[in-house]
Design a protein around this motif. Structure first.
Motif, PDB file in Angstrom:
ATOM      1  N   GLU A  80      15.711  26.128  49.266  1.00 14.49           N
ATOM      2  CA  GLU A  80      17.064  25.574  49.338  1.00 14.49           C
ATOM      3  C   GLU A  80      17.642  26.073  50.662  1.00 14.49           C
ATOM      4  O   GLU A  80      17.679  27.272  50.912  1.00 14.49           O
ATOM      5  CB  GLU A  80      17.896  26.034  48.150  1.00 14.49           C
ATOM      6  N   ILE A 133      18.289  24.391  40.783  1.00 12.57           N
ATOM      7  CA  ILE A 133      16.873  24.132  40.986  1.00 12.57           C
ATOM      8  C   ILE A 133      16.025  24.831  39.920  1.00 12.57           C
ATOM      9  O   ILE A 133      14.975  24.343  39.520  1.00 12.57           O
ATOM     10  CB  ILE A 133      16.452  24.538  42.414  1.00 12.57           C
ATOM     11  N   ASN A 143      23.548  17.825  41.308  1.00 10.78           N
ATOM     12  CA  ASN A 143      23.525  19.205  41.795  1.00 10.78           C
ATOM     13  C   ASN A 143      23.122  20.203  40.721  1.00 10.78           C
ATOM     14  O   ASN A 143      23.669  21.300  40.662  1.00 10.78           O
ATOM     15  CB  ASN A 143      24.898  19.571  42.375  1.00 10.78           C
ATOM     16  N   THR A 183      23.839  22.434  50.779  1.00 11.63           N
ATOM     17  CA  THR A 183      22.532  23.045  50.549  1.00 11.63           C
ATOM     18  C   THR A 183      21.588  21.954  50.079  1.00 11.63           C
ATOM     19  O   THR A 183      21.934  21.153  49.201  1.00 11.63           O
ATOM     20  CB  THR A 183      22.635  24.163  49.498  1.00 11.63           C
ATOM     21  N   HIS A 184      20.388  21.911  50.667  1.00 12.25           N
ATOM     22  CA  HIS A 184      19.455  20.825  50.398  1.00 12.25           C
ATOM     23  C   HIS A 184      18.047  21.398  50.238  1.00 12.25           C
ATOM     24  O   HIS A 184      17.683  22.349  50.929  1.00 12.25           O
ATOM     25  CB  HIS A 184      19.488  19.836  51.576  1.00 12.25           C
ATOM     26  N   PRO A 185      17.240  20.819  49.326  1.00 11.24           N
ATOM     27  CA  PRO A 185      15.874  21.318  49.171  1.00 11.24           C
ATOM     28  C   PRO A 185      14.906  20.706  50.190  1.00 11.24           C
ATOM     29  O   PRO A 185      15.024  19.537  50.559  1.00 11.24           O
ATOM     30  CB  PRO A 185      15.501  20.872  47.750  1.00 11.24           C
ATOM     31  N   THR A 234      16.352  17.375  44.734  1.00  6.91           N
ATOM     32  CA  THR A 234      15.584  18.437  44.075  1.00  6.91           C
ATOM     33  C   THR A 234      14.396  17.859  43.321  1.00  6.91           C
ATOM     34  O   THR A 234      13.267  18.348  43.434  1.00  6.91           O
ATOM     35  CB  THR A 234      16.485  19.230  43.109  1.00  6.91           C
TER      36      THR A 234
END
Length: 205
Positions: A126, A56, A53, A152-154, A17
């Motif tokens: 995301e 965001i 984590n 979940t990934h940015p 992030t």
């Protein structure tokens, strides 16, 4: 994108992030200027308590209130915050916009992302991804498999191609991922797997 700095690979203990947000702000700081500023993702991460984590939105709020510093002051993979950063220039954002949410329809997510890009704003998303997504190399286009998402990934959407009906995304996996750190994802696939989308409201640099 001409104004995006080269793709960087996050450190083993780094936060994706903070890397995505630092990359996106670099775009605004360097836009239409003759110099290229690298910004420190580690300053964001260490201030947010090294939680990998963290939400965001916490990072965006921090960027509005405090901002980050040049990577010349705080090099990549810094484990501590040097005392000198508190007297140096901070790169902040004025605000941020939450342009799409999980409950929105596919067409609306695509519309909001394209609208932001046409206004010159990269979109931080995301996205739910399968386990092997981070290992994709020499891959220009992503074709979703039957593998279910595991995390979940940015990512940063940096552009779109109406003929391809695809968005181009930048990862935090480094230049070996995809095609030189970028990959194309079809509009509907991105809208299906991207849960949230954000746009920075930059300060004037």
């Amino acid at each position: 994108n001409t104004y995006m700095m080269p793709p960087r690979k996050i450190a083993a203990k780094g936060s994706a992030t903070s890397y995505a947000i630092a990359s996106c702000l670099e775009f605004y700081v360097n836009f239409d200027k003759n110099y290229k500023v690298n910004l420190s993702p580690d300053f964001i991460e260490l201030n947010l308590g090294q939680k990998k984590n963290y939400p965001i939105k916490d990072a965006f709020t921090f960027m509005s209130s405090t901002g980050t510093v040049s990577a010349a002051i705080m090099p990549y993979e810094s484990k501590t915050i040097p005392a000198g950063v508190f007297a140096t220039e901070k790169y902040k954002i004025a605000n941020f916009l939450h342009i799409f949410r999980p409950e929105m329809k596919t067409r609306q997510k695509v519309f909001e992302a394209k609208k932001a890009l046409m206004r010159g704003n990269p979109v931080i998303i995301e996205m739910q991804i399968p386990e092997n997504f981070k290992d994709l190399k020499n891959t220009k286009y992503w074709m979703p498999s039957t593998d279910k998402p595991t995390e979940t990934h940015p990512f940063v959407i940096v552009g779109f191609d109406q003929d391809l009906e695809s968005f181009e995304i930048l990862s935090t996996y480094g230049s070996e991922w995809g095609r030189n750190g970028y990959m194309w994802v079809e509009f509907d696939d991105l809208a299906k797997y991207a849960t949230d989308g954000f746009v920075m409201v930059p300060n004037q640099y």
